[in-house]
Design a protein around this motif. Structure first.
Motif, PDB file in Angstrom:
ATOM      1  N   GLN A 285       0.820  -1.212   0.000  1.00 32.54           N
ATOM      2  CA  GLN A 285       0.000   0.000   0.000  1.00 32.54           C
ATOM      3  C   GLN A 285       0.855   1.263   0.000  1.00 32.54           C
ATOM      4  O   GLN A 285       0.443   2.297  -0.512  1.00 32.54           O
ATOM      5  CB  GLN A 285      -0.938  -0.008   1.208  1.00 32.54           C
TER       6      GLN A 285
ATOM      7  N   GLN B 287       1.940  -7.182  -7.960  1.00 31.20           N
ATOM      8  CA  GLN B 287       1.522  -6.193  -6.962  1.00 31.20           C
ATOM      9  C   GLN B 287       0.032  -6.356  -6.664  1.00 31.20           C
ATOM     10  O   GLN B 287      -0.742  -5.391  -6.693  1.00 31.20           O
ATOM     11  CB  GLN B 287       1.838  -4.778  -7.437  1.00 31.20           C
TER      12      GLN B 287
ATOM     13  N   ASN C 299       3.722   1.455  -1.557  1.00 26.33           N
ATOM     14  CA  ASN C 299       4.585   1.348  -2.735  1.00 26.33           C
ATOM     15  C   ASN C 299       6.052   1.158  -2.351  1.00 26.33           C
ATOM     16  O   ASN C 299       6.948   1.640  -3.042  1.00 26.33           O
ATOM     17  CB  ASN C 299       4.428   2.561  -3.656  1.00 26.33           C
TER      18      ASN C 299
ATOM     19  N   ILE D  26       8.615  -1.221  -2.536  1.00 24.67           N
ATOM     20  CA  ILE D  26       8.896  -2.457  -3.260  1.00 24.67           C
ATOM     21  C   ILE D  26       9.874  -3.345  -2.498  1.00 24.67           C
ATOM     22  O   ILE D  26       9.670  -4.558  -2.385  1.00 24.67           O
ATOM     23  CB  ILE D  26       9.432  -2.142  -4.673  1.00 24.67           C
TER      24      ILE D  26
END
Length: 139
Positions: A49, A105, A51, A53
């Motif tokens: 949520q 994702q 982002n 990674i």
């Protein structure tokens, strides 16, 4: 980055976890694996949520490690018969879904695996009293 107090709290938590593991029954260890996997999925969802990674990848890798090196490797496929074989296949499925979740994702895939782990954890906790009785009977 971390305050000295935070480092001390982290060290204390690690000692607590190590103590729990050393004193745990085999049944309790499996419960702890389910809990650890579910906590790592929660982290992966949070990182997804945000982002983040790298964080997401590390959290998902942790879950896969718990499933493959903890839960899956602890199966006794000869003694466990059909149930152990089905669990083995389910754990393999979960690992694949986690990889797909990371690549795509896709938070829904993380939720799916978390739900599967929650169901297994609930069943495992449910047989706890029976396992304790069997262990007491063999002493």
């Amino acid at each position: 980055m971390y305050s000295p107090g935070q480092a001390g709290a982290n060290a204390y938590a690690r000692v607590g976890v190590q103590t729990d593991v050393m004193g745990a029954s085999p049944h309790r260890l499996i419960v702890m694996l389910y809990q650890g996997a579910r906590q790592a999925i929660a982290q992966a969802r949070m990182f997804m949520q945000q982002n983040n990674i790298g964080g997401r990848g590390m959290a998902i890798s942790k879950v896969i490690g718990i499933i493959e090196s903890g839960l899956q490797e602890s199966l006794n496929k000869e003694a466990g018969g059909e149930i152990a074989k089905r669990l083995d296949a389910l754990y393999a499925y979960m690992s694949r879904r986690l990889l797909e979740a990371n690549l795509n994702q896709d938070e829904a895939m993380l939720v799916e695996v978390d739900n599967l782990l929650a169901t297994l954890e609930e069943a495992w906790v449910g047989i706890g009293p029976e396992v304790a009785q069997m262990a007491a009977a063999t002493v």
